[in-house]
Each structure stands twice: as structure tokens, then as C-alpha cells.
Design a protein around this motif. Structure first.
Motif, PDB file in Angstrom:
ATOM      1  N   UNK A   2       7.553  -2.960  12.820  1.00 37.70           N
ATOM      2  CA  UNK A   2       6.917  -1.663  12.635  1.00 37.70           C
ATOM      3  C   UNK A   2       6.305  -1.529  11.252  1.00 37.70           C
ATOM      4  N   UNK A   3       7.028  -1.999  10.230  1.00 39.21           N
ATOM      5  CA  UNK A   3       6.508  -1.904   8.859  1.00 39.21           C
ATOM      6  C   UNK A   3       5.257  -2.765   8.685  1.00 39.21           C
ATOM      7  N   UNK A   4       5.263  -3.956   9.260  1.00 38.31           N
ATOM      8  CA  UNK A   4       4.070  -4.804   9.185  1.00 38.31           C
ATOM      9  C   UNK A   4       2.912  -4.180   9.949  1.00 38.31           C
ATOM     10  N   UNK A   5       3.209  -3.513  11.050  1.00 41.43           N
ATOM     11  CA  UNK A   5       2.162  -2.820  11.802  1.00 41.43           C
ATOM     12  C   UNK A   5       1.520  -1.735  10.950  1.00 41.43           C
ATOM     13  N   UNK A   6       2.322  -1.019  10.175  1.00 42.85           N
ATOM     14  CA  UNK A   6       1.768   0.015   9.301  1.00 42.85           C
ATOM     15  C   UNK A   6       0.874  -0.589   8.221  1.00 42.85           C
ATOM     16  N   UNK A   7       1.202  -1.819   7.792  1.00 44.89           N
ATOM     17  CA  UNK A   7       0.384  -2.474   6.768  1.00 44.89           C
ATOM     18  C   UNK A   7      -0.971  -2.869   7.324  1.00 44.89           C
ATOM     19  N   UNK A   8      -0.994  -3.408   8.546  1.00 45.07           N
ATOM     20  CA  UNK A   8      -2.257  -3.888   9.113  1.00 45.07           C
ATOM     21  C   UNK A   8      -2.989  -2.796   9.886  1.00 45.07           C
ATOM     22  N   UNK A   9      -2.407  -1.621  10.011  1.00 44.98           N
ATOM     23  CA  UNK A   9      -3.039  -0.534  10.760  1.00 44.98           C
ATOM     24  C   UNK A   9      -4.414  -0.156  10.216  1.00 44.98           C
ATOM     25  N   UNK A  10      -4.631  -0.133   8.890  1.00 45.28           N
ATOM     26  CA  UNK A  10      -5.982   0.196   8.401  1.00 45.28           C
ATOM     27  C   UNK A  10      -7.067  -0.742   8.914  1.00 45.28           C
ATOM     28  N   UNK A  13     -13.003   4.528   6.676  1.00 41.20           N
ATOM     29  CA  UNK A  13     -11.918   4.664   5.701  1.00 41.20           C
ATOM     30  C   UNK A  13     -12.440   5.100   4.342  1.00 41.20           C
ATOM     31  N   UNK A  14     -13.616   4.598   3.966  1.00 39.97           N
ATOM     32  CA  UNK A  14     -14.176   4.976   2.677  1.00 39.97           C
ATOM     33  C   UNK A  14     -14.619   6.435   2.679  1.00 39.97           C
ATOM     34  N   UNK A  15     -15.218   6.882   3.774  1.00 42.43           N
ATOM     35  CA  UNK A  15     -15.582   8.291   3.869  1.00 42.43           C
ATOM     36  C   UNK A  15     -14.335   9.177   3.891  1.00 42.43           C
ATOM     37  N   UNK A  16     -13.244   8.672   4.469  1.00 37.36           N
ATOM     38  CA  UNK A  16     -11.994   9.438   4.440  1.00 37.36           C
ATOM     39  C   UNK A  16     -11.509   9.629   3.005  1.00 37.36           C
ATOM     40  N   UNK A  17     -11.712   8.607   2.157  1.00 33.83           N
ATOM     41  CA  UNK A  17     -11.343   8.748   0.751  1.00 33.83           C
ATOM     42  C   UNK A  17     -12.177   9.826   0.065  1.00 33.83           C
ATOM     43  N   UNK A  18     -13.445   9.943   0.467  1.00 34.04           N
ATOM     44  CA  UNK A  18     -14.281  10.999  -0.101  1.00 34.04           C
ATOM     45  C   UNK A  18     -13.707  12.368   0.238  1.00 34.04           C
ATOM     46  N   UNK A  19     -13.237  12.518   1.485  1.00 31.69           N
ATOM     47  CA  UNK A  19     -12.617  13.790   1.889  1.00 31.69           C
ATOM     48  C   UNK A  19     -11.353  14.070   1.097  1.00 31.69           C
ATOM     49  N   UNK A  20     -10.658  13.021   0.671  1.00 28.24           N
ATOM     50  CA  UNK A  20      -9.420  13.196  -0.093  1.00 28.24           C
ATOM     51  C   UNK A  20      -9.712  13.527  -1.555  1.00 28.24           C
ATOM     52  N   UNK A  21     -10.723  12.893  -2.136  1.00 28.74           N
ATOM     53  CA  UNK A  21     -10.938  12.970  -3.577  1.00 28.74           C
ATOM     54  C   UNK A  21     -11.995  13.980  -4.012  1.00 28.74           C
ATOM     55  N   UNK A  22     -12.783  14.515  -3.090  1.00 29.27           N
ATOM     56  CA  UNK A  22     -13.863  15.402  -3.505  1.00 29.27           C
ATOM     57  C   UNK A  22     -13.311  16.688  -4.151  1.00 29.27           C
ATOM     58  N   UNK A  23     -14.219  17.483  -4.706  1.00 26.35           N
ATOM     59  CA  UNK A  23     -13.821  18.667  -5.461  1.00 26.35           C
ATOM     60  C   UNK A  23     -12.959  19.618  -4.640  1.00 26.35           C
ATOM     61  N   UNK A  24     -13.320  19.810  -3.372  1.00 27.26           N
ATOM     62  CA  UNK A  24     -12.528  20.656  -2.484  1.00 27.26           C
ATOM     63  C   UNK A  24     -11.741  19.797  -1.502  1.00 27.26           C
ATOM     64  N   UNK A  25     -11.328  18.637  -1.954  1.00 26.91           N
ATOM     65  CA  UNK A  25     -10.588  17.732  -1.097  1.00 26.91           C
ATOM     66  C   UNK A  25      -9.100  18.015  -1.101  1.00 26.91           C
ATOM     67  N   UNK A  26      -8.362  17.125  -0.423  1.00 26.74           N
ATOM     68  CA  UNK A  26      -6.935  17.346  -0.251  1.00 26.74           C
ATOM     69  C   UNK A  26      -6.174  17.283  -1.571  1.00 26.74           C
ATOM     70  N   UNK A  27      -6.575  16.391  -2.469  1.00 27.92           N
ATOM     71  CA  UNK A  27      -5.854  16.264  -3.742  1.00 27.92           C
ATOM     72  C   UNK A  27      -6.016  17.529  -4.563  1.00 27.92           C
TER      73      UNK A  27
END
Length: 306
Positions: A103-111, A119-133
């Protein structure tokens, strides 16, 4: 080996398809690019094969050399961060109960099951000014101010200021974060393979003989997992050196790496000879780094044998 010699037809049947694929889709395009790198652009789509080195001379100018050195620095920093994060993760997985390892290895290769662009656009949603962070930090800011008001310390409400969102995107830090996120599995998997094969009795013997945990880590675990460390560094550093999606989407004007310059030469500038020269300079430096690693590994093996 003798069985292959007695049945050469089987050998050719198995060996011809991958050989054909390698020649047609790797060696031939690479040869064409090398020919273009010693040519001169004389029109929009015309090249003059005059065996010139002007493209290489231009590529070694300080402007592009500075970008190339920055690319090496960013790839090295990404590799170092991936190792610092990935080694404890791989170590924990290798010592996890057997029923949890899959299961742990599956989580590693899941991306890898998700497209890199998504995935890169998801990072934009996380880091943008009104993002999750920034949303989470603003929530904590407000809760902290509310707590200070509740306990009668309203005058200390974080200087009475409103929360100012952090600029987490379009800079070098965002590129480094994105590259680390993308290439982290490339480091964890070879480290886990090496740690899983390691004889755990050496660790127990080291601790039983009085060595502390840090001494055991540096004197036993690191040397026994050296093959996995070297493999992880290589397969993380090389693709990180050629990364262009993360700098393009997450970086700013000063975050462009050599792969972005090469991509622009082939698409926007339509200067294929110069783009080919830049590509081969990057390839030569990569091969040089691999050759240096091979020499150092050979010398290390010779010293251990002596």
C-alpha cells in the motif's frame, strides 16, 4: 550463451524489434539533430550544411552558459531535496510491516497515474494567491487574532494588520518545489530497493556492539545502500536537468532553465540548428557527469578491494 548460439533465429526474433525501435526512433533522430547543429539557417525552413561550429560558439556565450549553470544548480538542489525527503520515506517503508509495504509503495507511484501537466496545474491551485496554502494561513491568522481577543490581549493582535497573501508562485522557489514534488518518486523507489535488499542483521549487530543510532546510520546503513543512492541521484538529476514544464508554469521571467531556452528555439524562434547545439551541449555535460560518476565508483571499488 551457448543456447543462444545454437538457436540464433530465436536471438534475432527477440533482438530485432527493440533494435529497430532504438535505431529508428533514437539514433536516427539524434543523428539528424547533430547534423543540424553544425548547419546554418538560411531561410525559414532551409538549412545549409556547412559543418560550422558557430552554433556551439554562440551556445557557450555567457548568456546561455549562465542559464545552463543555473539549470545544473536547480537540478542539484532538486536532487538534494529529493534525497533528504526520500531517504527517510524509503527507510520507513523498508521497515514497515509486510502487509503495509504494498500500500505504501502504491501511494508513492500513484502520482504516475496522473498526467504531469495536470499535477503541475494542481500545484498552481495550491500555491496561488488565493490557493489552499494562503487560505490555510489566513484561517490560522484569523483564529490567532480571535484567540488573543478572547484572552484579553487584543492589543497584541499581530500588529492589527490584515493577512497579506504570500507570493508563492512565479519564482525560483516555486520551480524548486514543483520539481521536487515531481521527481521525488524517482529517488524513493531505488532507495527502497537498496534498503529492502540490505541485511538488517548488520544494523542489529552495530547497535549491539555499542554504536549509536547516528553512527550506525552513517557507518552501516549509508554504505550498504550506496548503490541505491547513486541510482536515485542519477535518475533524479538527469530528468531534473531537462525539466521545462515546471519552470514554464510555476516560474517567473528569471526562472527559465536551459530546457525552456531549447524549447523556444525549436518552436518560437524556429532556429533548429541553435536549438540542436544547445541540446547536444546539455547532453555532453550529462555524459561527462555520468563518466565522472563511473570513474569515481571504479576508484572507490578499487580502494575497497585493496
Amino acid at each position: 550463451m551457448e543456447s543462444w548460439r545454437r538457436h540464433p533465429l530465436v536471438f534475432w526474433i527477440i533482438g530485432l524489434p527493440p533494435t529497430f525501435w532504438l535505431v529508428v526512433f533514437f539514433l536516427v533522430p539524434l543523428t539528424l539533430m547533430w547534423i543540424m547543429s553544425v548547419s546554418t539557417k538560411v531561410g525559414i525552413n532551409d538549412l545549409d550544411l556547412n559543418w560550422t561550429l558557430d552554433n556551439y560558439s554562440r551556445a557557450l556565450g555567457w548568456l546561455y552558459l549562465e542559464i545552463l549553470l543555473k539549470s545544473f544548480w536547480m537540478a542539484g538542489a532538486t536532487t538534494l531535496l529529493c534525497f533528504a525527503i526520500g531517504f527517510p520515506v524509503a527507510f520507513a517503508i523498508s521497515f514497515a510491516p509486510q502487509r503495509w509495504k504494498g500500500l505504501l509503495l502504491l501511494l508513492i507511484i500513484l502520482p504516475f497515474w496522473t498526467n504531469l501537466l495536470i499535477r503541475t496545474y494542481a500545484l498552481i491551485a495550491v500555491l496561488r494567491t488565493r490557493g489552499y496554502v494562503n487560505f490555510s494561513l489566513e484561517w490560522l491568522w484569523e483564529k490567532a487574532n480571535g484567540f488573543l481577543m478572547f484572552v484579553g490581549l487584543g492589543e497584541y493582535q499581530l500588529l492589527g494588520q490584515r493577512f497579506e497573501p504570500l507570493e508563492l508562485l512565479y519564482n525560483n522557489q516555486a520551480v524548486l518545489f514543483g520539481m521536487t514534488y515531481v521527481f521525488l518518486p524517482f529517488m524513493i523507489l531505488p532507495l527502497y530497493a537498496a534498503l529492502e535488499r540490505m541485511d538488517k542483521s548488520y544494523i542489529e549487530a552495530s547497535l549491539d556492539l555499542g554504536a549509536g543510532q547516528w553512527r550506525t546510520f552513517f557507518s552501516v546503513i549509508i554504505p550498504l545502500s550506496k548503490a541505491g543512492i547513486i541510482s536515485g541521484i542519477i535518475i533524479t538529476f538527469i530528468p531534473a536537468l531537462g525539466a521545462f514544464l515546471q519552470p514554464d508554469l510555476l516560474g517567473g521571467p528569471d526562472s527559465q532553465l536551459i530546457a525552456n531556452v531549447i524549447e523556444r528555439q525549436f518552436k518560437s524562434a524556429n532556429d533548429w540548428p541553435f536549438g540542436s547545439a544547445l541540446s547536444f551541449i546539455l547532453m555532453y555535460m550529462t555524459f561527462g557527469a555520468l563518466a565522472l560518476r563511473a570513474v569515481l565508483a571504479k576508484n572507490s571499488s578499487a580502494m575497497e578491494a585493496a
